[in-house]
Motif scaffolding. Sequence first.
Motif, mmCIF file in Angstrom:
data_model
loop_
_atom_site.group_PDB
_atom_site.id
_atom_site.type_symbol
_atom_site.label_atom_id
_atom_site.label_comp_id
_atom_site.label_asym_id
_atom_site.label_seq_id
_atom_site.Cartn_x
_atom_site.Cartn_y
_atom_site.Cartn_z
ATOM 1 N N LYS A 168 28.870 78.701 38.491
ATOM 2 C CA LYS A 168 29.929 78.080 38.257
ATOM 3 C C LYS A 168 30.023 76.553 38.281
ATOM 4 O O LYS A 168 30.616 75.887 37.452
ATOM 5 C CB LYS A 168 30.905 78.562 39.155
ATOM 6 C CG LYS A 168 31.458 79.849 39.004
ATOM 7 C CD LYS A 168 32.466 80.390 39.759
ATOM 8 C CE LYS A 168 32.983 81.855 39.556
ATOM 9 N NZ LYS A 168 34.050 82.415 40.182
ATOM 10 N N LEU A 169 29.022 76.014 39.097
ATOM 11 C CA LEU A 169 28.683 74.570 38.995
ATOM 12 C C LEU A 169 27.964 74.120 37.784
ATOM 13 O O LEU A 169 28.403 73.065 37.483
ATOM 14 C CB LEU A 169 27.918 74.108 40.471
ATOM 15 C CG LEU A 169 27.652 72.695 40.635
ATOM 16 C CD1 LEU A 169 29.078 71.939 40.797
ATOM 17 C CD2 LEU A 169 26.799 72.454 41.905
ATOM 18 N N ILE A 170 27.019 75.067 37.454
ATOM 19 C CA ILE A 170 26.488 74.763 36.023
ATOM 20 C C ILE A 170 27.479 74.700 34.952
ATOM 21 O O ILE A 170 27.275 73.930 34.040
ATOM 22 C CB ILE A 170 25.253 75.700 36.021
ATOM 23 C CG1 ILE A 170 24.170 75.697 36.841
ATOM 24 C CG2 ILE A 170 25.067 75.790 34.411
ATOM 25 C CD1 ILE A 170 23.231 76.578 36.912
ATOM 26 N N MET A 171 28.382 75.706 35.018
ATOM 27 C CA MET A 171 29.596 75.244 34.015
ATOM 28 C C MET A 171 30.243 73.954 33.858
ATOM 29 O O MET A 171 30.479 73.470 32.990
ATOM 30 C CB MET A 171 30.409 76.586 34.094
ATOM 31 C CG MET A 171 29.939 77.966 33.830
ATOM 32 S SD MET A 171 31.267 79.160 33.782
ATOM 33 C CE MET A 171 32.269 78.908 34.816
ATOM 34 N N ILE A 172 30.580 73.513 35.186
ATOM 35 C CA ILE A 172 31.130 72.305 35.465
ATOM 36 C C ILE A 172 30.451 71.157 34.793
ATOM 37 O O ILE A 172 30.745 70.648 33.976
ATOM 38 C CB ILE A 172 31.628 71.979 36.949
ATOM 39 C CG1 ILE A 172 32.665 73.011 37.390
ATOM 40 C CG2 ILE A 172 31.972 70.292 37.028
ATOM 41 C CD1 ILE A 172 32.848 72.651 38.775
ATOM 42 N N ILE A 173 29.128 71.307 35.121
ATOM 43 C CA ILE A 173 28.149 70.113 34.711
ATOM 44 C C ILE A 173 28.032 70.091 32.976
ATOM 45 O O ILE A 173 28.104 69.161 32.476
ATOM 46 C CB ILE A 173 26.822 70.447 35.348
ATOM 47 C CG1 ILE A 173 26.922 70.033 36.963
ATOM 48 C CG2 ILE A 173 25.621 69.447 34.768
ATOM 49 C CD1 ILE A 173 25.655 70.383 37.608
ATOM 50 N N GLY A 174 27.793 71.314 32.866
ATOM 51 C CA GLY A 174 27.751 71.620 31.179
ATOM 52 C C GLY A 174 28.946 71.155 30.424
ATOM 53 O O GLY A 174 28.800 70.245 29.409
ATOM 54 N N PHE A 175 30.281 71.446 30.940
ATOM 55 C CA PHE A 175 31.326 71.077 30.314
ATOM 56 C C PHE A 175 31.663 69.556 30.479
ATOM 57 O O PHE A 175 31.941 68.953 29.240
ATOM 58 C CB PHE A 175 32.500 71.827 31.119
ATOM 59 C CG PHE A 175 32.493 73.216 30.580
ATOM 60 C CD1 PHE A 175 32.073 73.802 29.394
ATOM 61 C CD2 PHE A 175 33.423 73.937 31.554
ATOM 62 C CE1 PHE A 175 32.148 75.088 29.076
ATOM 63 C CE2 PHE A 175 33.082 75.294 31.242
ATOM 64 C CZ PHE A 175 32.648 75.959 30.091
ATOM 65 N N VAL A 176 31.182 68.916 31.342
ATOM 66 C CA VAL A 176 31.306 67.526 31.573
ATOM 67 C C VAL A 176 30.275 66.758 30.487
ATOM 68 O O VAL A 176 30.767 65.924 29.860
ATOM 69 C CB VAL A 176 30.925 66.936 33.074
ATOM 70 C CG1 VAL A 176 30.674 65.667 33.150
ATOM 71 C CG2 VAL A 176 32.267 67.424 33.837
ATOM 72 N N LEU A 177 29.076 67.318 30.320
ATOM 73 C CA LEU A 177 28.120 66.692 29.471
ATOM 74 C C LEU A 177 28.610 67.008 28.110
ATOM 75 O O LEU A 177 28.291 66.091 27.242
ATOM 76 C CB LEU A 177 26.748 67.078 29.705
ATOM 77 C CG LEU A 177 26.082 67.055 31.221
ATOM 78 C CD1 LEU A 177 24.788 67.662 31.074
ATOM 79 C CD2 LEU A 177 26.026 65.712 31.010
ATOM 80 N N MET A 178 29.271 68.202 27.754
ATOM 81 C CA MET A 178 29.648 68.351 26.450
ATOM 82 C C MET A 178 30.870 67.385 26.092
ATOM 83 O O MET A 178 30.915 66.989 25.109
ATOM 84 C CB MET A 178 30.007 70.051 26.378
ATOM 85 C CG MET A 178 28.994 70.805 25.988
ATOM 86 S SD MET A 178 29.463 72.488 25.704
ATOM 87 C CE MET A 178 29.136 73.123 27.005
#
Length: 198
Positions: A168-178
């Motif tokens: 879920k932390l990977i999802m946060i990081i990915g959405f911020v980068l996107m």
Amino acid sequence: MLKAARIYICIVDGFNRGLGKIIMWGVFVMAAILLWSSISKTFFNPSLWTLEVAQFAMVAYYILGGPYSIQLGSNVRMDLFYAEWSAKKKAWFDAFTVLLLMFYLGVLLYGALNSTAYSLGYFGKDSLSFWWDLFVSFVTGGPDAAAEKLGYIERSPTAWRPYLWPVKLIMIIGFVLMLLQAISEFIKDIALIRGETL
């Protein structure tokens, strides 16, 4: 203003390009995990962890590769009319659609923040205050103080029972980068509309 935009684009595009080129090798990681799963089922005792680790690797591959995909323009587009438009008209259309993308990514990021807070043991309605309290506790008291803010850590309901907060932390990081990459694309479109190149 133009210099700041160039610096922003250079930093965001460079970081996402580098990350994307690393993440694209993740398909081999997934293949290796699934190959081991097949081997272990055939010749040994089946491994409990292989399917879930492959799923987590696929999430990382997909989510962290998203910013680079946005940068390359690899998204699905209906080229029936778009292909015949001028560069300026395409930039107008892209600027409008990237605003919709930023809104969508904002909603996804908010959901990911809520879901990750839940996986760290926060069951209230205001997850943003949980994140702020966790951050303040970590800065003022270190990891031990931050750990006191955590509740029951969510685990997968499978036999292997991994913790769910890392994915879920990977999802946060990915959405911020996107989201950062979408802003970069928006700036490029606005510059193209104004007749400037960045």
